[in-house]
Design a protein around this motif. Structure first.
Motif, mmCIF file in Angstrom:
data_model
loop_
_atom_site.group_PDB
_atom_site.id
_atom_site.type_symbol
_atom_site.label_atom_id
_atom_site.label_comp_id
_atom_site.label_asym_id
_atom_site.label_seq_id
_atom_site.Cartn_x
_atom_site.Cartn_y
_atom_site.Cartn_z
ATOM 1 N N VAL A 177 48.331 43.530 31.783
ATOM 2 C CA VAL A 177 48.955 42.278 31.339
ATOM 3 C C VAL A 177 49.366 41.443 32.552
ATOM 4 C CG1 VAL A 177 51.007 41.306 30.226
ATOM 5 C CG2 VAL A 177 49.714 43.119 29.089
ATOM 6 N N ALA A 178 50.003 42.084 33.527
ATOM 7 C CA ALA A 178 50.437 41.362 34.725
ATOM 8 C C ALA A 178 49.241 40.776 35.469
ATOM 9 C CB ALA A 178 51.219 42.294 35.645
ATOM 10 N N THR A 179 48.183 41.558 35.608
ATOM 11 C CA THR A 179 46.987 41.085 36.308
ATOM 12 C C THR A 179 46.374 39.894 35.597
ATOM 13 O OG1 THR A 179 46.519 43.307 37.154
ATOM 14 C CG2 THR A 179 44.687 41.748 37.093
ATOM 15 N N HIS A 180 46.255 39.998 34.278
ATOM 16 C CA HIS A 180 45.653 38.900 33.519
ATOM 17 C C HIS A 180 46.466 37.615 33.636
ATOM 18 C CE1 HIS A 180 44.005 36.459 30.359
ATOM 19 N NE2 HIS A 180 45.105 36.549 29.642
ATOM 20 N N TYR A 181 47.755 37.695 33.345
ATOM 21 C CA TYR A 181 48.553 36.468 33.271
ATOM 22 C C TYR A 181 48.865 35.878 34.639
ATOM 23 C CZ TYR A 181 49.071 36.906 28.242
ATOM 24 O OH TYR A 181 48.816 36.959 26.897
ATOM 25 N N SER A 182 49.096 36.709 35.653
ATOM 26 C CA SER A 182 49.409 36.162 36.967
ATOM 27 C C SER A 182 48.202 35.451 37.569
ATOM 28 C CB SER A 182 49.901 37.253 37.923
ATOM 29 O OG SER A 182 50.510 36.691 39.061
ATOM 30 N N ARG B 2 40.590 42.162 40.611
ATOM 31 C CA ARG B 2 40.617 43.463 41.296
ATOM 32 C C ARG B 2 41.653 43.459 42.416
ATOM 33 N NH1 ARG B 2 34.803 42.799 41.061
ATOM 34 N NH2 ARG B 2 33.927 44.018 39.347
ATOM 35 N N ASN B 3 41.710 42.369 43.162
ATOM 36 C CA ASN B 3 42.671 42.293 44.257
ATOM 37 C C ASN B 3 44.103 42.345 43.756
ATOM 38 O OD1 ASN B 3 40.502 42.027 45.968
ATOM 39 N ND2 ASN B 3 40.868 39.882 46.485
ATOM 40 N N TYR B 4 44.377 41.622 42.685
ATOM 41 C CA TYR B 4 45.754 41.592 42.176
ATOM 42 C C TYR B 4 46.156 42.962 41.637
ATOM 43 C CZ TYR B 4 50.051 39.627 40.359
ATOM 44 O OH TYR B 4 51.382 39.358 40.140
ATOM 45 N N TYR B 5 45.220 43.627 40.997
ATOM 46 C CA TYR B 5 45.522 44.968 40.479
ATOM 47 C C TYR B 5 45.852 45.923 41.634
ATOM 48 C CZ TYR B 5 45.150 49.157 37.581
ATOM 49 O OH TYR B 5 45.417 50.330 36.907
ATOM 50 N N ARG B 6 45.114 45.830 42.728
ATOM 51 C CA ARG B 6 45.419 46.647 43.908
ATOM 52 C C ARG B 6 46.807 46.314 44.442
ATOM 53 N NH1 ARG B 6 40.018 44.995 45.737
ATOM 54 N NH2 ARG B 6 38.503 46.607 45.162
ATOM 55 N N ALA B 7 47.163 45.041 44.413
ATOM 56 C CA ALA B 7 48.480 44.636 44.902
ATOM 57 C C ALA B 7 49.597 45.195 44.007
ATOM 58 C CB ALA B 7 48.565 43.109 44.966
ATOM 59 N N LEU C 160 46.409 41.819 50.215
ATOM 60 C CA LEU C 160 45.754 42.433 49.060
ATOM 61 C C LEU C 160 45.352 41.373 48.039
ATOM 62 C CD1 LEU C 160 48.002 45.591 48.692
ATOM 63 C CD2 LEU C 160 45.510 45.625 48.945
ATOM 64 N N VAL C 161 46.240 40.430 47.779
ATOM 65 C CA VAL C 161 45.956 39.373 46.813
ATOM 66 C C VAL C 161 44.730 38.571 47.220
ATOM 67 C CG1 VAL C 161 46.794 37.123 45.979
ATOM 68 C CG2 VAL C 161 48.294 39.119 45.892
ATOM 69 N N MET C 162 44.645 38.219 48.483
ATOM 70 C CA MET C 162 43.584 37.317 48.933
ATOM 71 C C MET C 162 42.314 38.028 49.374
ATOM 72 S SD MET C 162 44.865 34.467 48.254
ATOM 73 C CE MET C 162 43.485 33.519 48.901
ATOM 74 N N HIS C 163 42.454 39.221 49.949
ATOM 75 C CA HIS C 163 41.292 39.880 50.549
ATOM 76 C C HIS C 163 41.058 41.308 50.045
ATOM 77 C CE1 HIS C 163 41.485 36.444 53.180
ATOM 78 N NE2 HIS C 163 42.677 36.792 53.616
ATOM 79 N N GLY C 164 41.963 41.817 49.228
ATOM 80 C CA GLY C 164 41.804 43.168 48.724
ATOM 81 C C GLY C 164 42.108 44.238 49.747
#
Length: 357
Positions: free
Chosen positions: A46-51, A84-89, A114-118
Motif C-alpha cells: 500500500v505504501a509503495t503504491h500510494y507514495s 521496486r526502488n521504493y519497496y527497497r527503501a 534507494l528511492v532514486m537509484h535502488g
C-alpha cells in the motif's frame, strides 16, 4: 538551530489522544506470526503504491503487487523501477528502525539513494536552484532555498530532530510532522523529495515506538486527498523560501498530519482486530517453533515483563553486541516488541502473540 513555529491546538490534542488509544489497542491484539507477516506485506504494498502514485506513477495497486512478485509490464519500465526502488527503501526503513539511535543525515541520504537509484548509497544534495510549478499553468508555486544553503539547513534539521527525540518532550507524531514539513520545504534534491520525506516520517515514528508492528501506511491518506496534502504544505505569505516560508506558522500542517495519522491508526485498529479474531492461535503450537535461545528468553520475559539488551545478554550468556542483532531479528519476525525505544536503555517485551496468559 531550526525553530519551528506552531501551536498545539485542541484539534491536534484530540488527534494525538486518538492515535495513542489506537496504538495501545493494536499493540495488545494477539496477532499470530503468519497473520502479522501478511499485514506487514500488505502495508508495504500500500505504501509503495500510494507514495509513488503521488509523484505520478501510473501503476495500479494490483500491478504494483505483480511487479514486486517478478512480473514485467512492457512499456512501463520507469514506473516499475520507481516501485521496486521504493519497496527497497521501505525495507531499509524497517531495518534502520531497529537501531537504538535516532536516524541521521547519512541515513536520509541513503534512503534517497534507494528511492532514486535502488542503491543504499548516500546521494549528494542538488547543486543548483529548482522550482515547483503548477502542472496546468506552469506558474511557480514554490521556490526552495538556494543550493548553497541546503547542506547547513539539512544539518540543522537533523540536529533538531536528534535534540527533540532525546528530550522526549514533544509527542513523536508532532516531531515527525515537523520533520516532514521542513524536509519538503528545504527540498534538498531535484527529485525524490516527497518520497524521501514520507520515508523519513515513517522511520521517525517507528524509531519512537509508533511502528504498530509495521502494519500501517500514511501514504494512502495523502494520496486520496492530494490537494489537501499540497495545501497543508503551502504556508507563509510568499512562494519564496526567503520571504516568509521559513518562519511561517506550520500549525495547519501539523494538524493535517496528526489527523491523517489518527485516521490511519483507526483503520489499522479495525483491520488488526479482525485479523486477530480470525487468527486466534494455539499458544503451544507457536512456542514449539521457538529455538532454545528464544525459549530461554521467553521464560525470562514471562517472569519480569521486560528486559534490556544487557539483561538479555546476561541471561543468554552472549555479548551485548550479538544480542542487539538477535533482538532486531526477533522484533522483525514478531517474537519481541520494543518496550522502551530510548537509545541508552532500550528494553524489550514479548510480542502479544507470545504473552497470552
Amino acid at each position: 538551530m531550526y525553530q519551528p513555529h506552531f501551536t498545539i491546538t485542541p484539534g491536534i490534542t484530540k488527534a494525538l489522544m486518538s492515535i495513542e488509544a489506537a496504538r495501545q489497542t493494536i499493540l495488545a491484539l494477539p496477532i499470530d506470526i503468519d497473520m502479522l507477516a501478511s499485514l506487514r506485506e500488505t502495508a508495504r504494498l500500500v505504501a509503495t503504491h500510494y507514495s509513488t502514485q503521488i509523484e505520478g506513477n501510473r501503476l495500479t495497486q494490483a500491478e504494483v503487487h505483480q511487479i514486486l512478485a517478478g512480473t514485467h509490464i512492457p512499456g512501463r519500465e520507469r514506473d516499475q523501477t520507481e516501485v521496486r526502488n521504493y519497496y527497497r527503501a521501505i525495507e531499509e526503513v524497517e531495518r534502520l528502525a531497529q537501531r537504538p539511535d535516532v536516524p541521521g543525515e547519512r541515513d536520509v541520504r541513503r534512503l534517497h539513494g534507494l528511492v532514486m537509484h535502488g542503491k543504499a548509497t548516500p546521494t549528494p544534495y542538488r547543486d543548483g536552484q529548482n522550482v515547483i510549478r503548477e502542472a496546468a499553468t506552469g506558474l511557480i508555486i514554490y521556490m526552495p532555498p538556494e543550493a548553497a544553503d541546503v547542506p547547513a539547513l539539512m544539518a540543522d534539521l537533523m540536529a533538531w530532530i536528534q535534540m527533540e527525540m532525546d528530550r522526549d518532550e514533544l509527542p513523536a507524531p508532532i516531531i515527525a510532522a515537523i520533520a516532514h514539513y521542513q524536509f519538503a520545504t528545504i527540498h534538498p534534491y531535484y527529485d525524490g523529495n516527497g518520497r524521501t520525506a514520507r520515508l523519513l516520517t515513517t522511520l521517525l515514528l517507528h524509531n519512537a515506538g509508533y511502528g504498530l508492528k509495521g502494519i500501517y501506511s500514511l501514504d494512502e491518506y495523502y494520496a486520496r486527498n492530494l490537494q489537501g496534502y499540497y495545501r497543508a504544505l503551502t504556508v507563509g505569505p510568499s512562494h519564496n523560501y526567503y520571504m516568509g516560508r521559513a518562519e511561517a506558522d506550520i500549525t495547519g500542517f501539523i494538524a493535517y498530519f496528526c489527523e491523517g495519522m489518527a485516521d490511519a491508526f483507526a483503520a489499522v485498529r479495525f483491520q488488526a482486530d479482525r485479523a486477530a479474531t480470525r487468527g486466534a492461535m494455539d499458544q503451544s503450537g507457536v512456542l514449539r517453533r521457538l529455538d532454545p535461545r528464544q525459549r530461554r528468553l521467553w521464560e525470562l520475559l514471562r517472569r519480569q515483563g521486560t528486559a534490556t539488551s544487557a539483561e538479555i545478554a546476561a541471561n543468554l550468556g552472549l555479548s551485548q553486541r550479538t544480542v542487539v542483532g538477535l533482538c532486531r531479528d526477533w522484533v522483525d519476525n514478531g517474537f519481541l516488541e520494543v518496550h522502551d525505544p530510548s537509545r541508552k536503555n532500550r528494553a524489550y517485551r514479548l510480542a502479544h502473540a507470545f504473552d497470552a496468559k
